[in-house]
Design a protein around this motif. Structure first.
Motif, short mmCIF file in Angstrom:
data_model
loop_
_atom_site.label_atom_id
_atom_site.label_comp_id
_atom_site.label_asym_id
_atom_site.label_seq_id
_atom_site.Cartn_x
_atom_site.Cartn_y
_atom_site.Cartn_z
N ASP A 60 0.87 -1.17 0.00
CA ASP A 60 0.00 0.00 0.00
C ASP A 60 0.91 1.22 0.00
N TYR A 61 0.90 1.98 -1.10
CA TYR A 61 1.87 3.06 -1.25
C TYR A 61 1.54 4.29 -0.43
N ARG A 62 0.43 4.25 0.30
CA ARG A 62 0.15 5.32 1.26
C ARG A 62 0.89 5.08 2.57
N ARG A 63 1.42 3.88 2.73
CA ARG A 63 2.10 3.52 3.96
C ARG A 63 3.61 3.58 3.79
N LYS A 64 4.25 4.05 4.83
CA LYS A 64 5.71 4.15 4.85
C LYS A 64 6.24 3.26 5.96
N TRP A 65 7.02 2.24 5.58
CA TRP A 65 7.61 1.33 6.55
C TRP A 65 9.04 1.75 6.82
N LEU A 66 9.31 2.11 8.06
CA LEU A 66 10.66 2.52 8.46
C LEU A 66 11.21 1.54 9.48
N VAL A 67 12.49 1.26 9.39
CA VAL A 67 13.15 0.48 10.43
C VAL A 67 14.31 1.28 10.99
N ALA A 68 14.54 1.09 12.27
CA ALA A 68 15.74 1.61 12.93
C ALA A 68 16.73 0.46 13.01
N VAL A 69 17.92 0.66 12.50
CA VAL A 69 18.92 -0.42 12.48
C VAL A 69 20.14 0.00 13.28
N ASP A 70 20.71 -0.97 13.95
CA ASP A 70 21.93 -0.78 14.72
C ASP A 70 23.05 -1.51 13.98
N LYS A 71 24.09 -0.81 13.60
CA LYS A 71 25.18 -1.41 12.87
C LYS A 71 26.28 -1.85 13.83
N ASP A 72 26.77 -3.08 13.63
CA ASP A 72 27.88 -3.54 14.46
C ASP A 72 29.21 -3.16 13.80
N GLU A 73 30.31 -3.62 14.38
CA GLU A 73 31.63 -3.26 13.88
C GLU A 73 31.85 -3.71 12.44
N LYS A 74 31.17 -4.76 12.02
CA LYS A 74 31.32 -5.27 10.66
C LYS A 74 30.34 -4.62 9.68
N GLY A 75 29.52 -3.69 10.18
CA GLY A 75 28.56 -3.03 9.31
C GLY A 75 27.28 -3.79 9.09
N THR A 76 27.04 -4.85 9.88
CA THR A 76 25.83 -5.65 9.75
C THR A 76 24.66 -4.95 10.44
N ASP A 77 23.52 -4.91 9.75
CA ASP A 77 22.32 -4.26 10.30
C ASP A 77 21.56 -5.22 11.20
N THR A 78 21.18 -4.71 12.37
CA THR A 78 20.25 -5.41 13.25
C THR A 78 19.04 -4.52 13.44
N ILE A 79 17.85 -5.02 13.09
CA ILE A 79 16.64 -4.22 13.23
C ILE A 79 16.27 -4.12 14.70
N VAL A 80 16.16 -2.90 15.21
CA VAL A 80 15.84 -2.70 16.63
C VAL A 80 14.55 -1.91 16.82
N GLY A 81 13.97 -1.41 15.74
CA GLY A 81 12.72 -0.66 15.85
C GLY A 81 12.04 -0.57 14.51
N VAL A 82 10.74 -0.38 14.53
CA VAL A 82 9.97 -0.25 13.29
C VAL A 82 8.83 0.73 13.51
N ALA A 83 8.50 1.46 12.45
CA ALA A 83 7.33 2.34 12.46
C ALA A 83 6.62 2.19 11.13
N GLN A 84 5.31 2.16 11.18
CA GLN A 84 4.51 2.19 9.96
C GLN A 84 3.66 3.45 10.02
#
Length: 241
Positions: A60-84
Protein backbone atom coordinates in the motif's frame (compact mmCIF):
# COMPACT_ATOMS: atom_id res chain seq x y z
CA UNK A 1 22.09 6.67 19.78
CA UNK A 2 25.47 6.05 18.14
CA UNK A 3 25.10 3.61 15.26
CA UNK A 4 21.28 3.86 15.01
CA UNK A 5 20.04 4.78 11.54
CA UNK A 6 16.60 4.99 9.95
CA UNK A 7 15.88 3.62 6.50
CA UNK A 8 13.08 2.10 4.46
CA UNK A 9 12.23 -1.47 5.40
CA UNK A 10 12.82 -4.28 2.93
CA UNK A 11 10.16 -6.85 2.15
CA UNK A 12 12.63 -9.59 3.09
CA UNK A 13 12.83 -8.12 6.61
CA UNK A 14 9.15 -8.69 7.44
CA UNK A 15 9.81 -11.86 9.51
CA UNK A 16 12.35 -9.99 11.64
CA UNK A 17 9.94 -7.06 12.02
CA UNK A 18 7.18 -9.49 13.05
CA UNK A 19 9.34 -11.18 15.70
CA UNK A 20 10.32 -7.82 17.17
CA UNK A 21 6.69 -6.63 17.18
CA UNK A 22 5.60 -9.77 19.02
CA UNK A 23 8.23 -9.18 21.69
CA UNK A 24 7.52 -5.45 21.97
CA UNK A 25 3.77 -6.06 22.54
CA UNK A 26 4.13 -9.25 24.58
CA UNK A 27 2.15 -7.88 27.56
CA UNK A 28 0.04 -5.33 25.69
CA UNK A 29 -3.70 -5.24 26.47
CA UNK A 30 -4.72 -5.33 22.81
CA UNK A 31 -2.20 -7.33 20.82
CA UNK A 32 -1.33 -9.75 23.61
CA UNK A 33 -4.13 -10.19 26.14
CA UNK A 34 -7.11 -9.71 23.80
CA UNK A 35 -5.83 -11.01 20.48
CA UNK A 36 -3.16 -13.52 21.58
CA UNK A 37 -4.27 -15.10 24.89
CA UNK A 38 -2.43 -18.37 24.03
CA UNK A 39 0.96 -16.78 23.28
CA UNK A 40 2.68 -18.50 26.21
CA UNK A 41 1.77 -21.92 24.82
CA UNK A 42 2.57 -21.01 21.19
CA UNK A 43 5.12 -18.16 21.46
CA UNK A 44 6.16 -18.25 17.82
CA UNK A 45 2.68 -18.26 16.34
CA UNK A 46 1.99 -14.65 17.26
CA UNK A 47 4.54 -13.66 14.61
CA UNK A 48 2.07 -14.89 11.97
CA UNK A 49 -0.32 -12.08 12.89
CA UNK A 50 2.30 -9.43 12.14
CA UNK A 51 3.71 -11.18 9.08
CA UNK A 52 0.34 -11.48 7.35
CA UNK A 53 -0.65 -7.88 8.01
CA UNK A 54 2.74 -6.55 6.88
CA UNK A 55 2.86 -8.59 3.69
CA UNK A 56 -0.41 -7.00 2.59
CA UNK A 57 0.18 -3.46 3.86
CA UNK A 58 3.72 -3.34 2.49
CA UNK A 59 2.27 -2.88 -1.01
CA UNK A 60 0.00 0.00 0.00
CA UNK A 61 1.87 3.06 -1.25
CA UNK A 62 0.15 5.32 1.26
CA UNK A 63 2.10 3.52 3.96
CA UNK A 64 5.71 4.15 4.85
CA UNK A 65 7.61 1.33 6.55
CA UNK A 66 10.66 2.52 8.46
CA UNK A 67 13.15 0.48 10.43
CA UNK A 68 15.74 1.61 12.93
CA UNK A 69 18.92 -0.42 12.48
CA UNK A 70 21.93 -0.78 14.72
CA UNK A 71 25.18 -1.41 12.87
CA UNK A 72 27.88 -3.54 14.46
CA UNK A 73 31.63 -3.26 13.88
CA UNK A 74 31.32 -5.27 10.66
CA UNK A 75 28.56 -3.03 9.31
CA UNK A 76 25.83 -5.65 9.75
CA UNK A 77 22.32 -4.26 10.30
CA UNK A 78 20.25 -5.41 13.25
CA UNK A 79 16.64 -4.22 13.23
CA UNK A 80 15.84 -2.70 16.63
CA UNK A 81 12.72 -0.66 15.85
CA UNK A 82 9.97 -0.25 13.29
CA UNK A 83 7.33 2.34 12.46
CA UNK A 84 4.51 2.19 9.96
CA UNK A 85 3.22 5.62 9.03
CA UNK A 86 0.14 6.00 6.84
CA UNK A 87 -0.80 9.12 4.90
CA UNK A 88 -4.55 9.64 5.32
CA UNK A 89 -6.83 11.86 3.29
CA UNK A 90 -6.59 13.18 -0.28
CA UNK A 91 -2.84 13.57 0.14
CA UNK A 92 -2.59 9.84 0.69
CA UNK A 93 -4.62 9.07 -2.42
CA UNK A 94 -2.09 11.01 -4.47
CA UNK A 95 0.59 8.55 -3.33
CA UNK A 96 -1.20 5.60 -4.95
CA UNK A 97 0.12 4.12 -8.17
CA UNK A 98 -1.63 4.95 -11.42
CA UNK A 99 -4.50 2.53 -11.96
CA UNK A 100 -2.62 1.00 -14.91
CA UNK A 101 0.49 0.34 -12.83
CA UNK A 102 1.00 -3.45 -12.50
CA UNK A 103 2.15 -2.94 -8.91
CA UNK A 104 -1.49 -2.37 -8.01
CA UNK A 105 -1.95 -6.12 -8.31
CA UNK A 106 0.52 -6.81 -5.51
CA UNK A 107 -1.77 -5.86 -2.63
CA UNK A 108 -4.84 -7.92 -3.67
CA UNK A 109 -2.63 -10.86 -4.61
CA UNK A 110 -0.86 -10.62 -1.26
CA UNK A 111 -4.20 -10.50 0.53
CA UNK A 112 -5.27 -13.69 -1.24
CA UNK A 113 -1.94 -15.34 -0.51
CA UNK A 114 -2.17 -14.46 3.18
CA UNK A 115 -5.75 -15.78 3.34
CA UNK A 116 -4.48 -19.11 2.05
CA UNK A 117 -1.48 -18.88 4.36
CA UNK A 118 -3.78 -18.43 7.38
CA UNK A 119 -5.85 -21.41 6.28
CA UNK A 120 -2.74 -23.59 5.98
CA UNK A 121 -0.90 -22.31 9.08
CA UNK A 122 -3.42 -21.11 11.68
CA UNK A 123 -2.24 -18.78 14.41
CA UNK A 124 -2.68 -20.98 17.48
CA UNK A 125 -1.67 -18.15 19.85
CA UNK A 126 -4.68 -16.02 18.94
CA UNK A 127 -8.33 -16.05 19.86
CA UNK A 128 -9.95 -16.51 16.41
CA UNK A 129 -12.94 -14.44 17.49
CA UNK A 130 -10.65 -11.48 18.28
CA UNK A 131 -8.00 -11.68 15.56
CA UNK A 132 -9.80 -9.02 13.50
CA UNK A 133 -10.89 -6.91 16.50
CA UNK A 134 -9.00 -3.85 15.27
CA UNK A 135 -10.63 -3.92 11.85
CA UNK A 136 -14.09 -4.32 13.42
CA UNK A 137 -13.46 -1.35 15.71
CA UNK A 138 -12.75 1.18 12.94
CA UNK A 139 -16.37 2.33 12.48
CA UNK A 140 -16.45 3.46 16.11
CA UNK A 141 -13.64 6.00 15.84
CA UNK A 142 -12.67 6.60 12.21
CA UNK A 143 -14.73 9.81 12.15
CA UNK A 144 -11.99 11.38 14.27
CA UNK A 145 -10.10 11.85 10.98
CA UNK A 146 -12.58 14.24 9.37
CA UNK A 147 -12.84 17.98 8.87
CA UNK A 148 -9.59 19.79 9.64
CA UNK A 149 -8.02 16.45 10.58
CA UNK A 150 -8.94 14.52 7.45
CA UNK A 151 -5.39 15.06 6.20
CA UNK A 152 -2.92 13.36 8.53
CA UNK A 153 0.22 11.30 8.86
CA UNK A 154 -1.02 8.49 11.10
CA UNK A 155 1.39 6.37 13.15
CA UNK A 156 -0.23 2.95 12.75
CA UNK A 157 2.58 0.92 14.32
CA UNK A 158 5.55 1.70 16.54
CA UNK A 159 7.61 -1.09 18.08
CA UNK A 160 11.08 -1.16 19.62
CA UNK A 161 12.83 -4.37 20.60
CA UNK A 162 12.71 -4.76 24.42
CA UNK A 163 16.51 -5.09 24.57
CA UNK A 164 16.92 -1.68 22.93
CA UNK A 165 14.23 0.39 24.62
CA UNK A 166 15.30 3.53 26.46
CA UNK A 167 17.78 4.56 23.75
CA UNK A 168 15.54 7.14 22.06
CA UNK A 169 14.81 4.87 19.09
CA UNK A 170 11.04 5.29 19.37
CA UNK A 171 11.38 9.05 19.52
CA UNK A 172 13.43 9.03 16.34
CA UNK A 173 10.85 6.93 14.49
CA UNK A 174 8.08 9.24 15.72
CA UNK A 175 9.98 12.36 14.67
CA UNK A 176 10.14 11.17 11.06
CA UNK A 177 6.35 11.39 10.78
CA UNK A 178 6.08 14.64 12.70
CA UNK A 179 8.56 16.20 10.28
CA UNK A 180 6.62 14.96 7.22
CA UNK A 181 3.37 16.30 8.67
CA UNK A 182 4.92 19.68 9.35
CA UNK A 183 6.40 19.85 5.85
CA UNK A 184 2.97 19.15 4.34
CA UNK A 185 1.16 21.40 6.83
CA UNK A 186 -1.12 18.58 8.03
CA UNK A 187 -1.58 17.01 11.44
CA UNK A 188 0.09 13.89 12.79
CA UNK A 189 -1.94 11.35 14.78
CA UNK A 190 -1.58 8.17 16.80
CA UNK A 191 -3.70 5.80 18.90
CA UNK A 192 -1.80 5.31 22.14
CA UNK A 193 -1.38 1.92 23.78
CA UNK A 194 -1.98 1.55 27.51
CA UNK A 195 0.77 3.29 29.49
CA UNK A 196 2.21 5.13 26.48
CA UNK A 197 0.32 8.44 26.71
CA UNK A 198 3.25 10.17 28.42
CA UNK A 199 5.69 8.96 25.78
CA UNK A 200 3.63 10.35 22.91
CA UNK A 201 3.03 13.64 24.69
CA UNK A 202 6.78 14.08 25.25
CA UNK A 203 7.42 13.11 21.64
CA UNK A 204 5.29 16.04 20.43
CA UNK A 205 1.66 14.91 20.30
CA UNK A 206 0.22 17.76 22.37
CA UNK A 207 -3.55 17.33 21.87
CA UNK A 208 -5.65 14.39 23.06
CA UNK A 209 -9.05 14.09 21.40
CA UNK A 210 -11.09 10.91 21.01
CA UNK A 211 -10.59 7.32 22.07
CA UNK A 212 -10.47 4.17 19.94
CA UNK A 213 -12.15 2.05 22.61
CA UNK A 214 -15.30 4.13 23.15
CA UNK A 215 -18.75 3.47 21.74
CA UNK A 216 -21.40 0.86 22.58
CA UNK A 217 -20.56 -2.41 20.88
CA UNK A 218 -16.93 -1.50 20.19
CA UNK A 219 -14.92 -4.76 20.23
CA UNK A 220 -12.12 -2.88 22.00
CA UNK A 221 -14.39 -1.63 24.80
CA UNK A 222 -12.57 -3.60 27.50
CA UNK A 223 -9.07 -2.77 26.29
CA UNK A 224 -7.16 -0.23 28.35
CA UNK A 225 -5.61 2.68 26.47
CA UNK A 226 -6.69 3.83 23.02
CA UNK A 227 -6.47 7.59 23.50
CA UNK A 228 -6.06 9.40 20.17
CA UNK A 229 -3.32 12.03 20.16
CA UNK A 230 -2.67 14.77 17.61
CA UNK A 231 0.09 17.15 16.61
CA UNK A 232 -1.20 20.07 14.57
CA UNK A 233 1.24 21.83 12.23
CA UNK A 234 3.14 24.72 13.70
CA UNK A 235 2.39 28.15 12.16
CA UNK A 236 4.98 29.29 9.66
CA UNK A 237 6.83 32.52 10.25
CA UNK A 238 5.86 35.17 7.73
CA UNK A 239 7.43 38.54 7.24
CA UNK A 240 5.20 41.45 6.37
CA UNK A 241 6.95 43.80 3.98
Amino acid sequence: MQGIQLRDAYYSEIPAIARMSTLAFWDDDLFAILIHPHREKYPGDADLYWIRRARVNFWDYRRKWLVAVDKDEKGTDTIVGVAQWERLGPGGKRMDCHWLDPRNLLKPLSRLAMFLHAWSWPNRACDPAQEDAIERSYPYFEKAWTGDRAESWYLELLAVHPDHQGRGIGRKLVQWGLDRAQEERVCASVVSAWGKDGFYQKAGFNVQSGCATSGEGNPLANVRGGNIFWKDPEPTNTTVG
